[in-house]
Each structure stands twice: as structure tokens, then as C-alpha cells.
Design a protein around this motif. Structure first.
Motif, PDB file in Angstrom:
ATOM      1  N   ILE A 130      35.513  46.195  44.612  1.00 22.06           N
ATOM      2  CA  ILE A 130      35.890  44.826  44.945  1.00 22.06           C
ATOM      3  C   ILE A 130      36.022  44.013  43.672  1.00 22.06           C
ATOM      4  CG2 ILE A 130      35.422  42.864  46.442  1.00 22.06           C
ATOM      5  CD1 ILE A 130      33.365  44.629  47.887  1.00 22.06           C
ATOM      6  N   SER A 185      39.371  41.526  41.795  1.00 23.14           N
ATOM      7  CA  SER A 185      40.237  40.441  42.253  1.00 23.14           C
ATOM      8  C   SER A 185      40.814  40.798  43.614  1.00 23.14           C
ATOM      9  CB  SER A 185      41.345  40.186  41.238  1.00 23.14           C
ATOM     10  OG  SER A 185      40.805  39.787  39.998  1.00 23.14           O
ATOM     11  N   GLY A 186      41.247  42.057  43.732  1.00 20.07           N
ATOM     12  CA  GLY A 186      41.619  42.642  45.005  1.00 20.07           C
ATOM     13  C   GLY A 186      40.664  43.775  45.297  1.00 20.07           C
ATOM     14  N   VAL A 187      40.936  44.548  46.349  1.00 22.70           N
ATOM     15  CA  VAL A 187      40.020  45.615  46.749  1.00 22.70           C
ATOM     16  C   VAL A 187      40.770  46.940  46.830  1.00 22.70           C
ATOM     17  CG1 VAL A 187      38.366  46.394  48.493  1.00 22.70           C
ATOM     18  CG2 VAL A 187      38.721  43.938  48.123  1.00 22.70           C
ATOM     19  N   SER A 188      40.224  47.956  46.173  1.00 17.14           N
ATOM     20  CA  SER A 188      40.750  49.312  46.275  1.00 17.14           C
ATOM     21  C   SER A 188      39.736  50.189  46.987  1.00 17.14           C
ATOM     22  CB  SER A 188      41.028  49.904  44.883  1.00 17.14           C
ATOM     23  OG  SER A 188      42.164  49.306  44.302  1.00 17.14           O
ATOM     24  N   GLY A 191      43.395  49.522  50.734  1.00 17.32           N
ATOM     25  CA  GLY A 191      42.960  48.382  49.938  1.00 17.32           C
ATOM     26  C   GLY A 191      43.288  47.106  50.682  1.00 17.32           C
ATOM     27  N   THR A 192      42.919  45.998  50.085  1.00 18.35           N
ATOM     28  CA  THR A 192      43.256  44.698  50.661  1.00 18.35           C
ATOM     29  C   THR A 192      43.382  43.681  49.537  1.00 18.35           C
ATOM     30  OG1 THR A 192      42.475  42.865  52.055  1.00 18.35           O
ATOM     31  CG2 THR A 192      40.795  44.302  51.123  1.00 18.35           C
ATOM     32  N   ASN A 193      44.301  42.737  49.732  1.00 21.54           N
ATOM     33  CA  ASN A 193      44.465  41.688  48.722  1.00 21.54           C
ATOM     34  C   ASN A 193      43.470  40.554  48.910  1.00 21.54           C
ATOM     35  OD1 ASN A 193      45.528  40.738  51.102  1.00 21.54           O
ATOM     36  ND2 ASN A 193      47.390  39.891  50.209  1.00 21.54           N
ATOM     37  N   VAL A 194      42.601  40.668  49.913  1.00 23.54           N
ATOM     38  CA  VAL A 194      41.566  39.658  50.144  1.00 23.54           C
ATOM     39  C   VAL A 194      40.273  40.149  49.503  1.00 23.54           C
ATOM     40  CG1 VAL A 194      40.278  38.375  51.885  1.00 23.54           C
ATOM     41  CG2 VAL A 194      42.673  38.981  52.301  1.00 23.54           C
ATOM     42  N   GLY A 195      40.020  39.703  48.292  1.00 24.88           N
ATOM     43  CA  GLY A 195      38.862  40.177  47.539  1.00 24.88           C
ATOM     44  C   GLY A 195      38.208  39.076  46.734  1.00 24.88           C
ATOM     45  N   THR A 220      40.370  36.153  45.815  1.00 25.17           N
ATOM     46  CA  THR A 220      40.588  35.267  46.960  1.00 25.17           C
ATOM     47  C   THR A 220      39.421  34.296  47.109  1.00 25.17           C
ATOM     48  OG1 THR A 220      41.662  37.148  48.045  1.00 25.17           O
ATOM     49  CG2 THR A 220      41.193  35.215  49.408  1.00 25.17           C
ATOM     50  N   ILE A 222      35.923  42.849  54.296  1.00 31.24           N
ATOM     51  CA  ILE A 222      35.852  44.027  53.429  1.00 31.24           C
ATOM     52  C   ILE A 222      34.989  45.107  54.069  1.00 31.24           C
ATOM     53  CG2 ILE A 222      34.995  44.898  51.213  1.00 31.24           C
ATOM     54  CD1 ILE A 222      35.800  42.170  50.013  1.00 31.24           C
TER      55      ILE A 222
END
Length: 412
Positions: A186, A188-191, A206-210, A213, A299
Motif C-alpha cells: 500500500i 500511493s496506490g495498491v499492488s 491492485g487499486t488506485n485507492v491507496g 488517495t 483495501i
């Protein structure tokens, strides 16, 4: 690297007790720069050909290796990427870039280089060259994240832990049963990475909400100037002022038919729809708390769903979003426990934010991760070590030269 007798010390200052610095590695992310460097203890270099008893003392993994063993410490520091000049000044003031490292693959290449990973290793190449006269020898970001995680899980006994009901419990990791696992980094973003072995992995989601955000929205909504300020503010808040709970919809009752308690969040920020209030009518700490809860829940849920895809029961969370914060870890743990019906556990890492930097650091070595000394009898005196510095709170996760690991490395 041998961490058999490792320890974490607060407020460690290498210029006072340690000599020459050997090896520096960076992970330059979108929000933070993570720094790992090794400083050699004075007069404490053991030649393996001269000291046969060193095998018992330091736990060498390969009896044929002729490299000397360097006693010293691994140090950790972090900086905001937006303040990269502070990082450059830190490196320059401690002369961390003057080791003169030689490429094994290309001996004729410029000696003045340091290992670096992350997008900033490309973005700031010229800045490091102009200010410090060094090249950034770039390592793949995902390779480094996995290598750093594998290294910690193998080499440091008390590295992984669970956080349930306010209790931190270290987990014994069986090296023979480490893989596969899901690594959730976790930043800036999440892988989300499925790890099957050393160098064997796949980024499965992944998600761009990290973390970016949380920081970005938090700055807009609360006017906080730093991630740490926003995180601290969230601890003072009450998310129920803003979040719509199941009990708000059902008159204080549980929705027992589908297993939802009255305290379950039905809609993050949901009360803001009907409260007829403006942003300034809400307390900044309540906004920060709701935001942290929303992102941590999201997450945790997405992580479990990806673990479910591959039948993984073990999920490790890393990255500087967590910062060892009880509320963040509790929210992620509850999400994983809820969606898995207790079959999966969220596990966290002591050095969560430095996976990429550690992976870049171990890439200096000629040998692979398998050659690193990993002894399960190692003890990490966390409580005694962390309390050594009265100004250092481990729950704040501030590693700005406040933490070091005593260790030994093979000299290249």
C-alpha cells in the motif's frame, strides 16, 4: 547477510559508533522516498579464511565463500518525495554516496552508483547526477518489493505479526511453508502480488485507492499539510458522525439475517447526504477518521477477494500507508476476517514501508536470497529496543534514522 543477533535500536546515530558506510539503496515513490543503508562497525571485519569459528558465530550459509564479513547496522530513513532536496542533503551530509561501488556485471562501468527502484529512479536520475555526482542503477520495482518481503520473512524472526482486538502477536514463519502468499503493498496506490518463490511472482490485482488517495483527499478536506499530520488527526475523530451505519437505517437494530451488526458501516460519508451541513460544519478529525476507515476497509476487502481467487490463506500487508497504526491495522484485519469468515488472517510487517528499498539493497549481493543467512532462532527485542528512545513512538512508524538493525553482511 546475517541477522541472527539482530536488534532494533532507537535513535541510532552511525557517526558516533559506526565507521564507514557501505551500500545505500533508495525506493523513490510517488509520495515518499525510502532509504536503506549499511554502516560498518569500526575494527569489526572478520575474514572467513582466517576465522573458521566465525561459521558458528555468524551463521554463514556457504562455507566456500571467501568474502569477509562486515559487522554493522542497517539504517532506515524516509522523506517526502516533494522534498527530495532534503533527501539529497541527508545523503550528502552523511557521505552515504561515497562508497565507490563496483558493478559485478560490468567492472568497467562508473563506480559512483547507488541502487534505486520506484518511478522516481527514472524521474530524478539527472537530479542525483547533478547534485551528488552519482548514477542511479535502476532495479525493477516489483522485483524489489518481492525480494524485500522474502528477505524480511526469512531473515528476521519477529518480522510478521497479526493485530486483532488491539493485540499485536508475532507470527512464526516456517521457511519451508512460506509460499505462496499474497503481498499487498500500500503506497500511493495498491499492488497485490501473488508470490510463489524467490523471483517468482505475479501482480494479480491492485487499486488506485491507496495512501495517495488518503493523503490527497485528506489534504483537500482537512487542510493538513502532511501525511503524518492527517494520520494523527484521524485518531482524534469519530467516523460515526459522518458514516451511515446499518443501525442508522434499521433504527439501531442489527440486520441479523445477513450477519450485519448495527455498527457495520453501510455507507462511508453517507450521513453527509442528509445532514444538510457544509464541510466546515464537520470536525476535520471526524472527516479524517471516516476517510481512513473507508480506504482501509476497501483495501482489506479487495485483498481477501484476490487471496480467495488463488486459494491463499496468508496475506502480508506492507507499504507506508499502514505506519504501524492500530486503527488502520484493526480495520484491515476486521475486513479480512469478516469477508473470509475467519479463514484468512491479515499479517503486517515491522519494516512495512521499506520492502522496495530493501529489495534494491540486497540486489548488490552476488548471491541470491537463498544465500542470505536465515536463522529461525533469532530474537528481535522489539519492546526493549523501541523504548530506548523516549521520543520514538513505534505506532507512528517514523523511521527517520530512529531505527537500525544490527547485522553482518558479506563484503562484495
Amino acid at each position: 547477510m546475517d541477522l541472527r543477533h539482530n536488534e532494533i535500536e532507537g535513535n541510532s546515530e552511525p557517526t558516533q559508533s559506526l565507521g564507514q558506510t557501505s551500500h545505500l539503496a533508495l525506493d523513490i515513490g510517488g509520495s515518499l522516498i525510502k532509504v536503506v543503508y549499511f554502516s560498518i562497525s569500526r575494527d569489526n571485519c572478520i575474514d572467513r579464511e582466517q576465522e573458521s569459528s566465525a561459521n558458528d558465530t555468524l551463521g554463514f550459509s556457504n562455507g566456500n565463500c571467501k568474502h569477509p564479513i562486515l559487522q554493522g547496522r542497517l539504517h532506515f530513513a524516509k522523506f517526502e518525495t516533494s522534498k527530495i532536496n532534503d533527501c539529497l542533503e541527508f545523503i550528502s551530509s552523511k557521505k552515504l554516496h561515497l562508497g565507490g561501488f563496483q558493478h559485478h556485471e560490468n567492472p568497467g562501468k562508473n563506480k559512483n552508483f547507488i541502487k534505486a527502484t520506484g518511478g522516481g529512479a527514472y524521474k530524478f536520475t539527472e537530479l542525483f547526477k547533478e547534485n551528488l555526482g552519482i548514477d542511479l542503477d535502476k532495479e525493477d520495482e516489483m522485483d524489489c518489493l518481492v525480494a524485500g518481503a522474502n528477505f524480511l520473512l526469512k531473515a528476521v524472526h519477529h518480522e510478521a505479526y497479526t493485530y486483532i482486538d488491539g493485540q499485536k502477536e508475532f507470527v512464526q514463519i516456517d521457511q519451508n511453508d512460506l509460499y505462496p502468499y499474497l503481498l499487498v503493498n500500500i503506497g500511493s496506490g495498491v499492488s497485490m502480488i501473488k508470490v510463489d518463490g524467490d523471483g517468482k511472482f505475479e501482480r494479480v490485482s491492485g487499486t488506485n485507492v491507496g495512501g495517495g488517495t488518503f493523503w490527497g483527499l485528506g489534504r483537500l478536506l482537512t487542510k493538513c499539510k502532511s501525511f503524518d499530520e492527517l494520520l494523527e488527526l484521524s485518531h482524534q475523530g469519530n467516523n460515526r458522525v459522518i458514516d451511515m451505519l446499518v443501525g442508522d437505517i434499521y433504527g439501531g437494530m442489527d440486520y441479523s439475517k445477513i450477519g450485519l451488526l448495527s455498527t457495520t458501516i453501510a455507507s462511508s460519508f453517507g450521513k453527509a447526504v442528509s445532514d444538510n451541513k457544509e464541510l466546515e460544519d464537520y470536525k476535520p478529525e471526524d472527516v479524517a477518521r471516516s476517510l481512513l476507515r473507508m480506504i482501509s476497509n476497501n483495501i482489506g476487502q479487495i485483498s481477501y477477494l484476490n487471496a480467495l481467487r488463488f486459494g491463499l490463506k496468508r496475506i502480508f500487508f506492507g507499504g507506508f500507508f499502514i505506519r504501524g497504526q492500530p486503527y488502520t491495522m484493526d480495520t484491515i484485519s476486521v475486513a479480512v476476517h469478516f469477508w473470509s469468515k475467519g479463514e484468512a488472517k491479515a499479517m503486517f510487517l515491522q519494516h512495512e514501508g521499506f520492502l522496495g528499498a530493501l529489495g534494491a539493497y540486497v540486489s548488490y549481493a552476488k548471491h541470491s536470497i537463498d544465500d542470505l543467512v536465515c536463522n529461525q532462532s533469532m530474537q528481535l527485542p522489539v519492546s526493549a529496543s523501541y523504548t530506548a528512545d523516549p521520543n520514538y513512538n513505534p505506532l507512528n512508524g517514523d523511521f527517520n534514522d530512529n531505527e537500525s538493525i544490527q547485522c553482518s553482511v558479506y563484503a562484495a
